[in-house]
Design an enzyme around this catalytic site. Structure first.
Site, PDB file in Angstrom:
ATOM      1  N   HIS A 122       0.872  -1.195   0.000  1.00 19.11           N
ATOM      2  CA  HIS A 122       0.000   0.000   0.000  1.00 19.11           C
ATOM      3  C   HIS A 122       0.896   1.228   0.000  1.00 19.11           C
ATOM      4  CE1 HIS A 122      -3.867  -2.082   0.990  1.00 19.11           C
ATOM      5  NE2 HIS A 122      -3.019  -2.994   1.432  1.00 19.11           N
TER       6      HIS A 122
ATOM      7  N   HIS B 296      -8.927  -8.123  -1.060  1.00 21.04           N
ATOM      8  CA  HIS B 296      -8.588  -8.239   0.357  1.00 21.04           C
ATOM      9  C   HIS B 296      -9.750  -9.035   0.941  1.00 21.04           C
ATOM     10  CE1 HIS B 296      -5.791  -4.944  -0.267  1.00 21.04           C
ATOM     11  NE2 HIS B 296      -5.404  -5.002   0.984  1.00 21.04           N
TER      12      HIS B 296
ATOM     13  N   GLU C  49     -10.112 -10.844   6.225  1.00 21.60           N
ATOM     14  CA  GLU C  49      -8.972 -10.382   7.029  1.00 21.60           C
ATOM     15  C   GLU C  49      -9.401 -10.339   8.494  1.00 21.60           C
ATOM     16  OE1 GLU C  49      -7.348  -6.607   5.869  1.00 21.60           O
ATOM     17  OE2 GLU C  49      -5.746  -6.704   7.351  1.00 21.60           O
TER      18      GLU C  49
ATOM     19  N   ASP D 202       2.449  -6.048   2.508  1.00 18.30           N
ATOM     20  CA  ASP D 202       1.224  -5.365   2.905  1.00 18.30           C
ATOM     21  C   ASP D 202       1.587  -3.994   3.484  1.00 18.30           C
ATOM     22  OD1 ASP D 202      -1.489  -4.997   3.106  1.00 18.30           O
ATOM     23  OD2 ASP D 202      -1.795  -6.393   4.754  1.00 18.30           O
TER      24      ASP D 202
END
Ligand code: ZN
Length: 410
Positions: free
Chosen positions: A71, A221, A224, A320
């Site tokens: 990210h 995603h 999670e 990540d």
């Protein structure tokens, strides 16, 4: 012409992991643990063979690494926040508050640093998610999208952008259509956050329909968390199988696979394998956010890497979040992340078997052709100071481009 004359260069005393050769039985060299060792022979700018030699093998040759999930819009923002800590929900709230004050210059500064760190760590290809935030028009990208787009054009590395929308937003067919059209226009990847949204099935269905129509790669995603009942991963596998979508599809996190019984796990991993869906394990952020309780955590939050691999699923590993609300420390360094993954997921030796997670398989998951050492252009190869794959995963020295050593025939 002698045999020596056919080769334009010889790099003495190197190791090549067998797992990173398309045809290890024909590459030559001497078997050394999970590697082959010898002098690397270069012909017409390509690595063509190893020749057994007595030179001590202290350097390892790898193809450029691939980072499948970061990210860059959020990275290195932790110093902007005070007192951040907590679970996924707390991180989302903290990051959202900080994001409201982002400027173009600030995003560029942080993302440039993150990308430079990845390239210095050996990356030749990177996929970064970019929050496609609440309240914005579906076909109007956020500021960070443009900043990363400009970085991608200037970068030596391949930088893929994935729009990170929410499954609830994508459940609106008009939103999904307009968002996907913009993503396609920018040559990017369609991504969605799938958790426990009531309309997540519709959101997933719309993602597949639009991706199929426009020829987009998908990146989710998904699941999670460790709370019971998260079922997004199986929904995605079902959607892929029902539509016959040809991919690529990459699913990040899948933490809640840890909750599944043996039978359920076997069913889900079988569907993922049949659908050709890749799974990204993300140990840095999962170890920090998952399994939160009052005291020390007793659950790890890592997806079932070993069971997925045993079922034939392509598993990759990514950094990540790095130094943001989701993970306040961390490194943009695939070797370091894999090293952490070895500890967190009990990935046993030989460690060469795990290197495809940050190289060949990671490229496949991003829809790129895998690069092996045999036949690679020298510009696509790296030299690490390492005398074994254990040494490689334990070291912190930066790799050097192999091309820098060419031209010095011993
Ligand atoms: Zn992520």
């Amino acid at each position: 012409m002698t045999r020596e004359d056919r080769f334009t260069s010889r790099i003495p005393g190197v190791l090549v992991p067998r797992s990173l050769l398309a045809d290890p039985d024909r590459f030559g060299g001497r078997s050394t643990g999970d590697c082959l060792s010898g002098d690397l022979l270069i012909m017409d700018g390509q690595a063509v063979a190893l020749e057994a030699s007595d030179a001590p093998a202290t350097r390892m040759v790898l193809p450029r690494l691939t980072e499948p999930h970061v990210h860059l819009d959020k990275c290195h923002s932790i110093d902007r926040m005070q007192g951040v800590g907590g679970d996924l929900h707390a991180a989302i709230m903290a990051q959202r508050a900080d994001k409201a004050t982002w400027t173009e210059d600030n995003i560029r500064l942080r993302a440039t640093r993150g990308l430079a760190e990845l390239i210095a760590a050996g990356c030749g290809a990177v996929r970064s998610h970019v929050d496609w935030g609440d309240g914005e028009e579906p076909d109007q990208p956020p500021m960070a999208w443009h900043v990363l787009g400009a970085l991608a054009e200037e970068s030596r590395a391949v930088l893929q952008r994935a729009a990170l929308t929410g499954a609830d937003r994508m459940a609106d067919p008009d939103y999904a259509r307009r968002c996907a059209r913009r993503v396609a226009h920018d040559g990017a990847v369609l991504g969605t956050f799938v958790f426990d949204q009531p309309d997540r099935a519709a959101g997933i269905a719309n993602c597949f329909r639009e991706a199929d129509r426009l020829g987009l790669a998908l990146d989710f995603h998904v699941d999670e968390g460790l709370k019971p009942g998260l079922d997004g991963l199986e929904m995605i596998a079902d959607a892929a199988l029902e539509t016959g979508f040809e991919g690529p599809v990459l699913c990040g996190h899948a933490c809640s696979l840890a909750n599944q019984s043996e039978n359920d796990l076997a069913r889900i991993t079988d569907k993922l394998a049949r659908a050709g869906i890749a799974v990204a394990a993300l140990p840095q952020t999962n170890l920090y956010l998952q399994g939160r309780r009052a005291g020390t955590p007793d659950r790890r939050g890592i997806t079932r890497v070993r069971e997925l691999q045993a079922a034939g699923v392509c598993v990759v590993m990514g950094a990540d979040n790095v130094r943001d609300a989701f993970c306040p420390i961390g490194r943009h360094d695939p070797i370091g992340v894999l090293s952490l993954g070895v500890l967190a997921a009990h990935l046993d030796p030989p460690f060469g078997d795990h290197l495809p997670m940050i190289t060949t398989n990671a490229r496949r998951a991003l829809g790129l052709a895998p690069q092996t050492v045999d036949g690679a252009a020298i510009g696509d190869l790296l030299l690490f100071d390492a005398s074994s794959t254990s040494d490689l995963l334990s070291g912190t020295a930066r790799p050097r481009p192999l091309a820098e050593t060419i031209g010095t025939r011993p």
